[in-house]
Design a protein around this motif. Structure first.
Motif, PDB file in Angstrom:
ATOM      1  N   MET A   1      -8.831  -4.113   1.657  1.00 49.52           N
ATOM      2  CA  MET A   1      -9.046  -2.677   1.426  1.00 49.52           C
ATOM      3  C   MET A   1      -9.038  -1.949   2.757  1.00 49.52           C
ATOM      4  O   MET A   1      -9.459  -2.508   3.775  1.00 49.52           O
ATOM      5  CB  MET A   1     -10.404  -2.446   0.783  1.00 49.52           C
ATOM      6  CG  MET A   1     -10.549  -3.077  -0.562  1.00 49.52           C
ATOM      7  SD  MET A   1     -12.001  -2.416  -1.395  1.00 49.52           S
ATOM      8  CE  MET A   1     -12.118  -3.581  -2.765  1.00 49.52           C
ATOM      9  N   LYS A   2      -8.632  -0.697   2.707  1.00 45.75           N
ATOM     10  CA  LYS A   2      -8.810   0.167   3.880  1.00 45.75           C
ATOM     11  C   LYS A   2     -10.224   0.733   3.810  1.00 45.75           C
ATOM     12  O   LYS A   2     -10.811   0.845   2.737  1.00 45.75           O
ATOM     13  CB  LYS A   2      -7.788   1.303   3.828  1.00 45.75           C
ATOM     14  CG  LYS A   2      -6.433   0.915   4.355  1.00 45.75           C
ATOM     15  CD  LYS A   2      -6.028   1.859   5.489  1.00 45.75           C
ATOM     16  CE  LYS A   2      -4.886   1.260   6.266  1.00 45.75           C
ATOM     17  NZ  LYS A   2      -3.697   2.034   6.213  1.00 45.75           N
ATOM     18  N   ASP A   3     -10.716   1.177   4.962  1.00 47.12           N
ATOM     19  CA  ASP A   3     -12.108   1.640   5.041  1.00 47.12           C
ATOM     20  C   ASP A   3     -12.504   2.600   3.931  1.00 47.12           C
ATOM     21  O   ASP A   3     -13.573   2.483   3.363  1.00 47.12           O
ATOM     22  CB  ASP A   3     -12.357   2.338   6.385  1.00 47.12           C
ATOM     23  CG  ASP A   3     -12.378   1.312   7.502  1.00 47.12           C
ATOM     24  OD1 ASP A   3     -12.372   0.109   7.167  1.00 47.12           O
ATOM     25  OD2 ASP A   3     -12.364   1.723   8.674  1.00 47.12           O
TER      26      ASP A   3
ATOM     27  N   ARG B   1       0.827  -1.223   0.000  1.00 52.30           N
ATOM     28  CA  ARG B   1       0.000   0.000   0.000  1.00 52.30           C
ATOM     29  C   ARG B   1       0.848   1.254   0.000  1.00 52.30           C
ATOM     30  O   ARG B   1       0.391   2.325  -0.380  1.00 52.30           O
ATOM     31  CB  ARG B   1      -0.848   0.063   1.275  1.00 52.30           C
ATOM     32  CG  ARG B   1      -2.079  -0.748   1.308  1.00 52.30           C
ATOM     33  CD  ARG B   1      -2.950  -0.315   2.479  1.00 52.30           C
ATOM     34  NE  ARG B   1      -3.593   0.959   2.203  1.00 52.30           N
ATOM     35  CZ  ARG B   1      -4.766   1.091   1.581  1.00 52.30           C
ATOM     36  NH1 ARG B   1      -5.430   0.033   1.202  1.00 52.30           N
ATOM     37  NH2 ARG B   1      -5.278   2.291   1.356  1.00 52.30           N
ATOM     38  N   LYS B   2       2.081   1.097   0.496  1.00 53.94           N
ATOM     39  CA  LYS B   2       2.945   2.279   0.587  1.00 53.94           C
ATOM     40  C   LYS B   2       3.168   2.932  -0.779  1.00 53.94           C
ATOM     41  O   LYS B   2       3.446   4.112  -0.879  1.00 53.94           O
ATOM     42  CB  LYS B   2       4.296   1.889   1.168  1.00 53.94           C
ATOM     43  CG  LYS B   2       4.206   1.527   2.631  1.00 53.94           C
ATOM     44  CD  LYS B   2       5.551   1.750   3.302  1.00 53.94           C
ATOM     45  CE  LYS B   2       5.370   1.699   4.807  1.00 53.94           C
ATOM     46  NZ  LYS B   2       6.260   0.755   5.457  1.00 53.94           N
ATOM     47  N   LEU B   3       3.035   2.104  -1.815  1.00 53.70           N
ATOM     48  CA  LEU B   3       3.263   2.646  -3.158  1.00 53.70           C
ATOM     49  C   LEU B   3       2.268   3.760  -3.495  1.00 53.70           C
ATOM     50  O   LEU B   3       2.569   4.666  -4.264  1.00 53.70           O
ATOM     51  CB  LEU B   3       3.167   1.519  -4.199  1.00 53.70           C
ATOM     52  CG  LEU B   3       4.425   0.716  -4.534  1.00 53.70           C
ATOM     53  CD1 LEU B   3       5.222   1.349  -5.664  1.00 53.70           C
ATOM     54  CD2 LEU B   3       5.310   0.496  -3.326  1.00 53.70           C
ATOM     55  N   ILE B   4       1.080   3.676  -2.907  1.00 52.64           N
ATOM     56  CA  ILE B   4       0.063   4.701  -3.186  1.00 52.64           C
ATOM     57  C   ILE B   4       0.625   6.068  -2.786  1.00 52.64           C
ATOM     58  O   ILE B   4       0.573   7.028  -3.558  1.00 52.64           O
ATOM     59  CB  ILE B   4      -1.252   4.412  -2.411  1.00 52.64           C
ATOM     60  CG1 ILE B   4      -1.818   3.033  -2.807  1.00 52.64           C
ATOM     61  CG2 ILE B   4      -2.284   5.518  -2.656  1.00 52.64           C
ATOM     62  CD1 ILE B   4      -3.018   2.576  -1.958  1.00 52.64           C
TER      63      ILE B   4
ATOM     64  N   GLN C   1      -3.094   0.280  -7.196  1.00 53.57           N
ATOM     65  CA  GLN C   1      -2.857   1.198  -8.323  1.00 53.57           C
ATOM     66  C   GLN C   1      -4.136   1.977  -8.657  1.00 53.57           C
ATOM     67  O   GLN C   1      -4.072   3.158  -8.997  1.00 53.57           O
ATOM     68  CB  GLN C   1      -2.395   0.395  -9.540  1.00 53.57           C
ATOM     69  CG  GLN C   1      -1.344   1.114 -10.336  1.00 53.57           C
ATOM     70  CD  GLN C   1      -0.686   0.226 -11.368  1.00 53.57           C
ATOM     71  OE1 GLN C   1      -1.342  -0.457 -12.141  1.00 53.57           O
ATOM     72  NE2 GLN C   1       0.637   0.261 -11.411  1.00 53.57           N
ATOM     73  N   LEU C   2      -5.279   1.335  -8.529  1.00 55.84           N
ATOM     74  CA  LEU C   2      -6.540   2.033  -8.821  1.00 55.84           C
ATOM     75  C   LEU C   2      -6.855   3.090  -7.758  1.00 55.84           C
ATOM     76  O   LEU C   2      -7.408   4.151  -8.075  1.00 55.84           O
ATOM     77  CB  LEU C   2      -7.691   1.020  -8.949  1.00 55.84           C
ATOM     78  CG  LEU C   2      -7.645   0.180 -10.235  1.00 55.84           C
ATOM     79  CD1 LEU C   2      -8.639  -0.983 -10.165  1.00 55.84           C
ATOM     80  CD2 LEU C   2      -7.921   1.029 -11.477  1.00 55.84           C
TER      81      LEU C   2
END
Ligand code: BGP
Length: 463
Positions: free
Chosen positions: A280-282, A143-146, A202-203
């Motif tokens: 997914m995060k909230d 997720r850090k890539l976001i 990525q989305l």
């Protein structure tokens, strides 16, 4: 009625890793593309290893851009699609501060384009990301890539906000399903669960960056970029029609999320039935719902066929498909289908009701120099002519088409196979697969042809 809209954008499309070379200049970091000296076709590759290759120098656009931009201007371009190499701005991807030398380089490019009245059209990530993000974070699995991508996008939006008003997020975002290392920084044998999880990240990043662009540059437009892999049913057997629907949904899914802001029902069903669980995060779905791209862009080279009978499939260059007996193939086996472009344009416009942009289309072919030193590339002229005629038909059908940037207006290194001999250009570059050549540029016959098409806004096309 024979011309394209009066504000039509005409030009060509290139990507940093296929033209710039200078792979280690000015503190640039190694990218995933630098780790694939032989292109993305390395089936079941489980470890990448860097060796030097043709892309290290490519066509040396890094140094020769003034001459190339001058040639683009001569053809009449009012638009150039190009990409920023993320690794020139954040060499490892996770630094706090950007690399000023990289930022300064693209300032020079955009200034040169402005001096020639050519509008830059910039892809944030065209088939490359910092390789350090793969080594240290497992690529888009994390997720850090976001956050890293957002930081990079914010840096370039702020820096170039007065120079660049047209942007794209990820090149051919749907290709991660076929080339996961190139698309999301996963190894080629990654399973679907891992690939879709990375795609989800990525989305989310795509949505955040679309919103960011609107905040930082309110008068800019930002689009998505899909490989327009339209599939026909192999026969009128309803089973084949459903097979084609499934094949098309595989790539339309990306456009659906990027445009409609939600995961479509057919995808939720697929995940359920394949036992794929996306973490997914909230607020991920809220973020995705908050963004919609301003326009849809896509590449189009070939159509495909889908059959309910798996035996019909042939192994292809990147994507496997069922052969279409009505179509001819390019020297690299890609099916040539100009009418497919009209069908695709109508289909996408009907589905999304947004402006469309053809950001890649062209013919990769082996060019021969004749005894007069000329390259008579009539096959390329025919290919592009026929596709542009069909694009114009779609405009007559009511499709809102913003522009056309042909792939590879100048010869460059091919993406899938890292070859110089797969040439797309109107401009020949004297460089060969073995790395020999002077890098000198030369106009092909198609150069004058494209110049004429642009100058007449399409009226000179042969119908
Ligand atoms: C698309 C990529 C481009 C480009 C093109 C042609 O998939 O976005 O980067 O290279 O295809 O493919 P190739 O270079 O393999 O002929």
């Amino acid at each position: 009625m024979n011309t394209f809209p009066s504000d039509f954008l005409w030009g060509g499309a290139i990507a940093a890793n296929q033209v710039e070379g200078a792979f280690d200049y000015d503190k640039k970091g190694l990218s995933t593309s630098d780790m694939l000296p032989n292109g993305i076709l390395s089936p079941h590759q489980t470890r990448v290893e860097r060796t030097s290759g043709i892309k290290d120098v490519a066509i040396d656009f890094y140094h020769r851009y003034p001459e190339d931009i001058q040639l683009f201007k001569e053809m009449g371009f009012n638009c150039l699609r190009l990409s920023i190499a993320w690794t020139r701005i954040y060499p490892n991807g996770d630094e706090e501060e950007p690399n000023e030398a990289g930022l300064a380089y693209y300032d020079k490019i955009f200034d040169e384009l402005a001096a020639h009245n050519i509008q830059p059209f910039v892809t944030l990530s065209h088939y490359e990301m910092p390789y350090a993000l793969v080594e240290n974070y497992d690529g888009w699995a994390s997720r850090k890539l976001i956050g890293f991508f957002e930081r990079y996008a914010n840096t370039v939006f702020e820096r170039y906000k007065n120079k660049v008003k047209l942007w794209l997020t990820f090149n051919e975002i749907n290709m991660s399903l076929h080339a996961p290392f190139t698309g999301v920084g996963l190894q080629e044998d990654a399973n679907e669960q891992a690939i879709y999880q990375a795609i989800h990240h990525q989305l989310v990043a795509n949505a955040k960056v679309v919103n960011l662009c609107h905040q930082v540059i309110p008068d800019a437009k930002i689009g998505n970029m899909l490989l327009g892999a339209i599939n026909y049913p192999y026969t009128c057997n309803p089973d084949d029609v459903i097979a084609a629907m499934h094949e098309n949904n595989k790539w339309l899914f990306f456009g659906d999320v990027q445009t409609r802001g939600q995961y479509p029902g057919y995808m939720k069903r697929y995940f359920r039935e394949q036992n794929i669980h996306i973490e997914m995060k909230d607020d991920d779905l809220v973020v995705i719902a908050s963004a919609s791209v301003d326009f849809i862009s896509f590449s189009y080279y070939a159509s495909g066929c889908a059959s309910a009978d798996p035996k019909q499939k042939e192994v292809g260059n990147i994507v496997d498909s069922v052969p279409n007996p009505y179509l001819e193939k390019s020297q690299w086996g890609w099916l040539i289908d100009p009418k497919g472009l009209r069908i695709l344009l109508n289909f996408l416009h009907d589905r999304y009701q947004k402006p469309l942009f053809i950001v890649e289309n062209g013919l990769g072919a082996r060019d021969q120099t004749n005894s007069n030193g000329e390259i008579q590339d009539d096959y390329r002229i025919d290919y592009l002519n026929d596709h542009l005629v069909q694009a114009h038909e779609a405009v007559l059908d009511g499709v809102e088409l913003m522009g056309f940037t042909s792939w590879g207006p100048i010869d460059l290194v091919s993406n899938s196979t890292a070859e110089m001999s797969k040439r797309y250009g109107f401009i020949y570059v004297d460089r060969h697969d073995d790395g020999n050549g002077t890098l000198q540029r030369k106009r092909k016959k198609s150069f004058k042809w494209y110049q004429q098409v642009i100058c007449t806004n399409g009226a000179s096309l042969k119908r």
